[in-house]
Design a protein around this motif. Structure first.
Motif, PDB file in Angstrom:
ATOM      1  N   ILE A  96       0.872  -1.187   0.000  1.00  0.00           N
ATOM      2  CA  ILE A  96       0.000   0.000   0.000  1.00  0.00           C
ATOM      3  C   ILE A  96       0.901   1.227   0.000  1.00  0.00           C
ATOM      4  CG2 ILE A  96      -1.867   1.195   1.195  1.00  0.00           C
ATOM      5  CD1 ILE A  96      -2.562  -1.409   2.590  1.00  0.00           C
ATOM      6  N   GLY A  97       0.807   2.026  -1.054  1.00  0.00           N
ATOM      7  CA  GLY A  97       1.666   3.214  -1.189  1.00  0.00           C
ATOM      8  C   GLY A  97       2.677   3.005  -2.297  1.00  0.00           C
ATOM      9  N   GLY A 149       4.916   5.066  -3.655  1.00  0.00           N
ATOM     10  CA  GLY A 149       5.767   6.268  -3.672  1.00  0.00           C
ATOM     11  C   GLY A 149       7.227   5.941  -3.890  1.00  0.00           C
ATOM     12  N   TYR A 150       8.094   6.811  -3.362  1.00  0.00           N
ATOM     13  CA  TYR A 150       9.552   6.674  -3.529  1.00  0.00           C
ATOM     14  C   TYR A 150      10.076   5.388  -2.907  1.00  0.00           C
ATOM     15  CZ  TYR A 150       9.922  11.425  -5.268  1.00  0.00           C
ATOM     16  OH  TYR A 150       9.822  12.549  -6.034  1.00  0.00           O
ATOM     17  N   VAL A 151       9.382   4.893  -1.875  1.00  0.00           N
ATOM     18  CA  VAL A 151       9.817   3.651  -1.229  1.00  0.00           C
ATOM     19  C   VAL A 151       9.065   2.456  -1.806  1.00  0.00           C
ATOM     20  CG1 VAL A 151       9.826   2.389   0.963  1.00  0.00           C
ATOM     21  CG2 VAL A 151      10.568   4.762   0.889  1.00  0.00           C
ATOM     22  N   ASP A 191      -2.300   2.137  -4.745  1.00  0.00           N
ATOM     23  CA  ASP A 191      -2.277   3.511  -4.233  1.00  0.00           C
ATOM     24  C   ASP A 191      -3.638   4.146  -4.481  1.00  0.00           C
ATOM     25  OD1 ASP A 191       0.472   5.482  -3.702  1.00  0.00           O
ATOM     26  OD2 ASP A 191      -1.493   6.458  -3.926  1.00  0.00           O
ATOM     27  N   ARG A 238      -0.782   8.704 -10.067  1.00  0.00           N
ATOM     28  CA  ARG A 238       0.473   8.030  -9.733  1.00  0.00           C
ATOM     29  C   ARG A 238       0.499   6.609 -10.300  1.00  0.00           C
ATOM     30  NH1 ARG A 238       3.666   9.265  -4.076  1.00  0.00           N
ATOM     31  NH2 ARG A 238       5.443  10.017  -5.234  1.00  0.00           N
ATOM     32  N   ASN A 257       2.501   7.629   3.553  1.00  0.00           N
ATOM     33  CA  ASN A 257       3.122   8.807   4.154  1.00  0.00           C
ATOM     34  C   ASN A 257       2.931   8.797   5.666  1.00  0.00           C
ATOM     35  OD1 ASN A 257       1.324   9.080   1.849  1.00  0.00           O
ATOM     36  ND2 ASN A 257       2.396  10.980   1.471  1.00  0.00           N
ATOM     37  N   THR A 258       3.966   9.257   6.368  1.00  0.00           N
ATOM     38  CA  THR A 258       3.853   9.443   7.818  1.00  0.00           C
ATOM     39  C   THR A 258       4.343  10.872   8.124  1.00  0.00           C
ATOM     40  OG1 THR A 258       6.026   8.357   7.952  1.00  0.00           O
ATOM     41  CG2 THR A 258       4.107   7.035   8.533  1.00  0.00           C
ATOM     42  N   SER A 260       6.795   1.976   6.121  1.00  0.00           N
ATOM     43  CA  SER A 260       6.906   3.408   6.448  1.00  0.00           C
ATOM     44  C   SER A 260       7.755   3.564   7.697  1.00  0.00           C
ATOM     45  CB  SER A 260       5.535   4.000   6.779  1.00  0.00           C
ATOM     46  OG  SER A 260       4.623   3.816   5.754  1.00  0.00           O
ATOM     47  N   THR A 261       8.359   4.744   7.849  1.00  0.00           N
ATOM     48  CA  THR A 261       9.081   5.037   9.084  1.00  0.00           C
ATOM     49  C   THR A 261       8.058   5.509  10.111  1.00  0.00           C
ATOM     50  OG1 THR A 261      10.947   5.716   7.763  1.00  0.00           O
ATOM     51  CG2 THR A 261      10.952   6.408  10.064  1.00  0.00           C
ATOM     52  N   GLU A 267      12.853   0.803   5.807  1.00  0.00           N
ATOM     53  CA  GLU A 267      13.623   0.879   4.560  1.00  0.00           C
ATOM     54  C   GLU A 267      14.788   1.847   4.719  1.00  0.00           C
ATOM     55  OE1 GLU A 267      13.470  -1.085   1.810  1.00  0.00           O
ATOM     56  OE2 GLU A 267      15.335   0.031   1.639  1.00  0.00           O
ATOM     57  N   GLU A 303      17.406   7.978  -1.815  1.00  0.00           N
ATOM     58  CA  GLU A 303      16.983   8.386  -3.157  1.00  0.00           C
ATOM     59  C   GLU A 303      18.201   8.755  -3.983  1.00  0.00           C
ATOM     60  OE1 GLU A 303      13.776  11.246  -3.029  1.00  0.00           O
ATOM     61  OE2 GLU A 303      12.884  10.120  -1.385  1.00  0.00           O
ATOM     62  N   CYS A 318      12.949  12.685   4.871  1.00  0.00           N
ATOM     63  CA  CYS A 318      13.074  11.883   6.093  1.00  0.00           C
ATOM     64  C   CYS A 318      13.812  12.537   7.257  1.00  0.00           C
ATOM     65  CB  CYS A 318      13.764  10.570   5.761  1.00  0.00           C
ATOM     66  SG  CYS A 318      12.820   9.572   4.625  1.00  0.00           S
ATOM     67  N   LYS A 321      11.931  15.171   9.458  1.00  0.00           N
ATOM     68  CA  LYS A 321      10.706  14.558   9.983  1.00  0.00           C
ATOM     69  C   LYS A 321      11.037  13.499  11.040  1.00  0.00           C
ATOM     70  CE  LYS A 321       8.723  11.536   7.071  1.00  0.00           C
ATOM     71  NZ  LYS A 321       8.424  10.166   7.504  1.00  0.00           N
ATOM     72  N   ARG A 325      11.297  17.408  -1.624  1.00  0.00           N
ATOM     73  CA  ARG A 325      10.727  17.493  -0.280  1.00  0.00           C
ATOM     74  C   ARG A 325      11.789  17.971   0.727  1.00  0.00           C
ATOM     75  NH1 ARG A 325       7.864  11.689  -0.045  1.00  0.00           N
ATOM     76  NH2 ARG A 325       9.900  11.061  -0.827  1.00  0.00           N
TER      77      ARG A 325
HETATM   78  N1  LIG Z   1      11.671   8.582   0.554  1.00  0.00           N
HETATM   79  C1  LIG Z   1      12.641   7.971   1.185  1.00  0.00           C
HETATM   80  O1  LIG Z   1      13.825   8.101   0.850  1.00  0.00           O
HETATM   81  C2  LIG Z   1      12.339   7.068   2.353  1.00  0.00           C
HETATM   82  C3  LIG Z   1      13.319   6.183   2.786  1.00  0.00           C
HETATM   83  C4  LIG Z   1      13.014   5.348   3.832  1.00  0.00           C
HETATM   84  C5  LIG Z   1      11.769   5.401   4.437  1.00  0.00           C
HETATM   85  N2  LIG Z   1      10.838   6.285   4.002  1.00  0.00           N
HETATM   86  C6  LIG Z   1       9.522   6.280   4.658  1.00  0.00           C
HETATM   87  O2  LIG Z   1       8.632   5.531   3.843  1.00  0.00           O
HETATM   88  C7  LIG Z   1       7.305   6.079   3.913  1.00  0.00           C
HETATM   89  C8  LIG Z   1       6.823   6.432   2.521  1.00  0.00           C
HETATM   90  O3  LIG Z   1       7.706   7.374   1.981  1.00  0.00           O
HETATM   91  P1  LIG Z   1       7.654   7.774   0.443  1.00  0.00           P
HETATM   92  O4  LIG Z   1       8.826   8.673   0.221  1.00  0.00           O
HETATM   93  O5  LIG Z   1       7.516   6.560  -0.402  1.00  0.00           O
HETATM   94  O6  LIG Z   1       6.294   8.608   0.419  1.00  0.00           O
HETATM   95  P2  LIG Z   1       5.401   8.999  -0.855  1.00  0.00           P
HETATM   96  O7  LIG Z   1       4.623  10.182  -0.476  1.00  0.00           O
HETATM   97  O8  LIG Z   1       6.257   9.072  -2.067  1.00  0.00           O
HETATM   98  O9  LIG Z   1       4.425   7.733  -1.059  1.00  0.00           O
HETATM   99  C9  LIG Z   1       3.381   7.424  -0.200  1.00  0.00           C
HETATM  100  C10 LIG Z   1       2.202   6.993  -1.051  1.00  0.00           C
HETATM  101  O10 LIG Z   1       1.220   6.452  -0.192  1.00  0.00           O
HETATM  102  C11 LIG Z   1      -0.063   6.731  -0.773  1.00  0.00           C
HETATM  103  N3  LIG Z   1      -1.106   6.560   0.234  1.00  0.00           N
HETATM  104  C12 LIG Z   1      -1.323   7.299   1.357  1.00  0.00           C
HETATM  105  N4  LIG Z   1      -2.355   6.791   2.035  1.00  0.00           N
HETATM  106  C13 LIG Z   1      -2.812   5.708   1.348  1.00  0.00           C
HETATM  107  C14 LIG Z   1      -3.842   4.769   1.537  1.00  0.00           C
HETATM  108  N5  LIG Z   1      -4.617   4.806   2.625  1.00  0.00           N
HETATM  109  N6  LIG Z   1      -4.034   3.785   0.618  1.00  0.00           N
HETATM  110  C15 LIG Z   1      -3.234   3.737  -0.489  1.00  0.00           C
HETATM  111  N7  LIG Z   1      -2.226   4.593  -0.725  1.00  0.00           N
HETATM  112  C16 LIG Z   1      -2.014   5.566   0.187  1.00  0.00           C
HETATM  113  C17 LIG Z   1       0.083   8.152  -1.279  1.00  0.00           C
HETATM  114  O11 LIG Z   1      -0.869   8.461  -2.272  1.00  0.00           O
HETATM  115  C18 LIG Z   1       1.531   8.125  -1.828  1.00  0.00           C
HETATM  116  O12 LIG Z   1       1.559   7.830  -3.210  1.00  0.00           O
HETATM  117  C19 LIG Z   1       7.406   7.271   4.852  1.00  0.00           C
HETATM  118  O13 LIG Z   1       7.066   6.837   6.146  1.00  0.00           O
HETATM  119  C20 LIG Z   1       8.865   7.632   4.816  1.00  0.00           C
HETATM  120  O14 LIG Z   1       9.285   8.247   5.993  1.00  0.00           O
HETATM  121  C21 LIG Z   1      11.091   7.115   2.960  1.00  0.00           C
END
Ligand SMILES: NC(=O)c1ccc[n+]([C@@H]2O[C@H](COP(=O)([O-])OP(=O)(O)OC[C@H]3O[C@@H](n4cnc5c(N)ncnc54)[C@H](O)[C@@H]3O)[C@@H](O)[C@H]2O)c1
Length: 608
Positions: free
Chosen positions: A7-8, A10-12, A33, A38, A87-88, A127-128, A157, A161, A272, A275, A342
């Motif tokens: 679920i999600g 995103g970048y992770v 998602d 996206r 997202n957190t 997620s973190t 994770e 990036e 990250c 936050k 970000r």
């Molecule tokens: N970006 C990084 O480098 C990185 C590295 C390690 C950990 N993290 C952690 O990983 C987590 C995600 O980070 P990210 O950078 O991938 O965030 P992101 O914003 O790129 O992706 C999160 C995705 O989750 C989706 N989402 C939110 N609520 C949802 C739901 N209820 N159902 C379905 N989809 C939903 C959003 O639409 C979004 O596309 C965060 O907790 C972050 O702290 C990020």
């Protein structure tokens, strides 16, 4: 076949699942998602995130054992293992606002898992999250479970990036935390088996749930702390004449310290570090550990200080005002090889310069105009919400112009600020840039990537973070706080009174240049060889819609044309050929709508 749903997207979630699908052909992976654009992008040739090597991985398995979908409930209900990578963000309201993690998205994902599940599942925190989140999630799942067995694992994770694919292919470690019960250990083993397809056994660490959750926050805090430590040193280097690159090399060769993450810069960014440290600070406060909270807070304070210091340096060097001056911003992403903006330091630096009324021309190879405008108008922490919940049509910042070429950005600029370490900036033709800039031409290198000596030879005034200062910069005190910078405010207060043992010091001169439109301002103009002095001044006056009063001039000129006033008897044009030295130059040039001939350069006294 094991079925995984994440679920999600995103970048992770996206890159992590793509690599799992590539390395485990026997596993079916669905990434879901709520954001339709996206998911559409993940299913197209234009992936929603830029990450070297990602295209290739996705192309190899998309449609085979890797699927992207908005049908969240279907894929969750069918999965054996559900990763949650939503997202957190930092809370912006209520209890813990500005520090605590906002678990709204996590909680709604957990409730949905409980609602749609018809079989036992392993739920993985990707997620973190704050330490002890698993306990809360467990409560939500078990209270709604209808007899279904959920096992919660923490699998934070550690990818970065820009190097995500390499990090996922060869992780330093994979961390899995679980309950120390037979069911918990079984779940840990099931997830371990997935990673074991390509990660050596000794690199898969297993711990209890709370250690895994806290390790992620601790790792990010330690990494950010190294950056703030070297950035704090960079300020001291500038004050003492030491060179921060030499200092970090000398420090980093100590095997107990190591060389990585010791580059001084304009500050850290990314979604990250800030936050997660704020989150850690909040957890410490909630656990009655104010001293520990204060210690980690300092890492963020130094990061804010570094951004403010950079803006102050730019403004102070340019005669204490950047009002109406064009400043080229090279790089907006928070680091090279990503389009992610970000918490990028570029946001605070740009806001600081805009606060001093600069005109910005921004170029980044991967960031769109829309994103930059959004970033410069969005409230703090709003970026960390799904796109559809962010402000729809942000007002644009008029003094910001986004271009698609570094040469375009720097044309006619007074200064260049390098804010991202993109490789292409190292090989720019700086002679060409210098020729097309206003003079004196400044370069402020926020990433220490350019060859400062070479640029000085060309004629630039160069500032590199933590390096010995040019004579010009030494004379422009930039240590003080500038109220006009819109960067992150520095909240620390100076103690009252004079420090013990200090004496009266001679004070630096006060530069009285304010941006009142009618105030006189001093400018030094350099007319490049081959150019006409009058033309240059006329263009200058015209661009700024200002009258220019020339008080003096030095240098040599060729081919002088002296026009006697038309009204004077026998008024005529005298042309002198050869090389002449300017002894005295004065005159007035008025901008349009005044007709050109009214602009007069009155006196040139020359010597052959
Ligand atoms: N970006 C990084 O480098 C990185 C590295 C390690 C950990 N993290 C952690 O990983 C987590 C995600 O980070 P990210 O950078 O991938 O965030 P992101 O914003 O790129 O992706 C999160 C995705 O989750 C989706 N989402 C939110 N609520 C949802 C739901 N209820 N159902 C379905 N989809 C939903 C959003 O639409 C979004 O596309 C965060 O907790 C972050 O702290 C990020």
């Amino acid at each position: 076949m094991v079925k995984i749903c994440c679920i999600g997207a995103g970048y992770v979630g996206g890159p992590t699942m793509a690599v799992i699908a590539l390395k485990c052909p026997s596993v079916e992976v669905a990434v879901v998602d709520i954001s339709i654009p996206r998911i559409n992008a993940w299913n197209s040739d234009q992936l929603p995130i830029y990450e070297p090597g990602l295209d290739d991985v996705v192309k190899q398995c998309r449609g085979k054992n890797l699927f992207f979908s908005t049908d969240v409930e279907k894929h969750v209900s069918e999965a054996d293992i559900v990763f949650v990578s939503v997202n957190t963000p930092t809370k912006t309201r209520g209890l813990g606002a500005g520090k605590a993690a906002d678990l709204t998205y996590w909680e709604s994902a957990a409730r949905m898992i409980a609602d749609v599940s018809k079989s036992d599942k392993i739920v993985v925190e990707k997620s973190t999250v704050p330490v002890k989140t698993a306990e809360a999630i467990e409560k939500i799942l078990t209270h709604n479970s209808k007899g279904i067995n959920f096992q919660i694992l923490s699998n934070p994770e550690f990818l970065a990036e820009g190097t995500a694919i390499q990090d996922l292919f060869k992780p330093d470690r994979v961390l899995i935390g679980g309950r120390e019960t037979p069911e918990g250990l079984k779940a840990v083993k099931a997830l371990k088996d997935v990673y074991a397809h390509w990660v050596p056994d000794e690199r898969i660490l297993t711990t209890n749930l709370w250690s895994a959750e806290l390790s992620k926050l601790a790792a990010n805090a330690f990494l950010a702390q190294r950056i703030s430590s070297v950035n704090a040193m960079s300020a001291l280097c500038e004050a003492t004449g030491a060179d921060v690159t030499q200092v970090s090399f000398a420090v980093g060769t100590d095997s107990r310290i190591g060389p990585k993450f010791l580059n001084a810069s304009v500050g850290f960014g990314g979604s990250c570090f800030q936050k997660d440290i704020l989150n850690l600070v909040y957890i410490c406060e909630c656990n009655g550990l104010p001293e520990v909270a204060e210690y980690w807070k300092q890492v963020i304070k130094i990061n804010d200080y570094q951004k403010t210091r950079f803006v102050n340096r730019v403004v102070a060097s340019m005669f204490n005002t950047v009002a109406n001056k064009k400043v080229a911003i090279l790089g907006f992403a928070f680091k090279k090889d990503t389009g992610d903006t970000r918490e990028t330091p570029a946001i605070d630096v740009c806001k600081g310069l805009l606060g001093d009324k600069a005109r910005l021309s921004i170029y980044d190879p991967q960031v769109t105009e829309d994103q930059i405008q959004r970033d410069l108008t969005m409230n703090k922490f709003d970026w960390d919400h799904p796109l559809h919940l962010q402000p729809m049509s942000p007002t644009t910042v008029k003094q910001v112009n986004v271009v698609w070429d570094a040469y375009e950005a720097t044309k006619d600029a007074h200064a260049v600020c390098i804010l991202t370490e993109w490789d292409e900036f190292k090989t720019l033709d700086f002679q060409k840039i210098y020729d097309n800039m206003q003079k004196p031409a400044f370069v402020f290198d926020g990433r220490n990537i350019i060859n400062a000596d070479k640029l000085r030879e060309i004629g630039f005034i160069v500032y590199s973070i933590g390096k010995p200062l040019d004579a010009w910069l030494k004379d422009m005190p930039a240590g003080q706080k500038s109220n006009s910078t819109g960067g992150t405010p520095n909240t620390s207060r100076r103690p009252r009174g004079r420090p013990p043992g200090s004496k009266n010091k001679s004070k630096p001169p006060i530069i009285v240049t304010r941006d009142s439109p009618n105030a006189l301002r001093a400018h030094v103009l350099e007319v490049s060889p081959g150019n006409d002095i009058v033309d240059n001044l006329a263009v200058y006056a015209c661009r700024r819609s200002r009258g220019v009063c020339v008080l003096s001039g030095t240098g040599t000129i060729k081919n002088v044309t002296l026009r006697q006033p038309v009204a004077a008897p026998g008024g005529s044009v005298v042309t002198l050929h050869g090389q002449f030295k300017i002894l005295f130059l004065s005159g007035t040039v008025l901008p349009p709508p005044v007709r050109r001939h009214v602009a007069i350069l009155r006196k040139v006294r020359i010597q052959e």
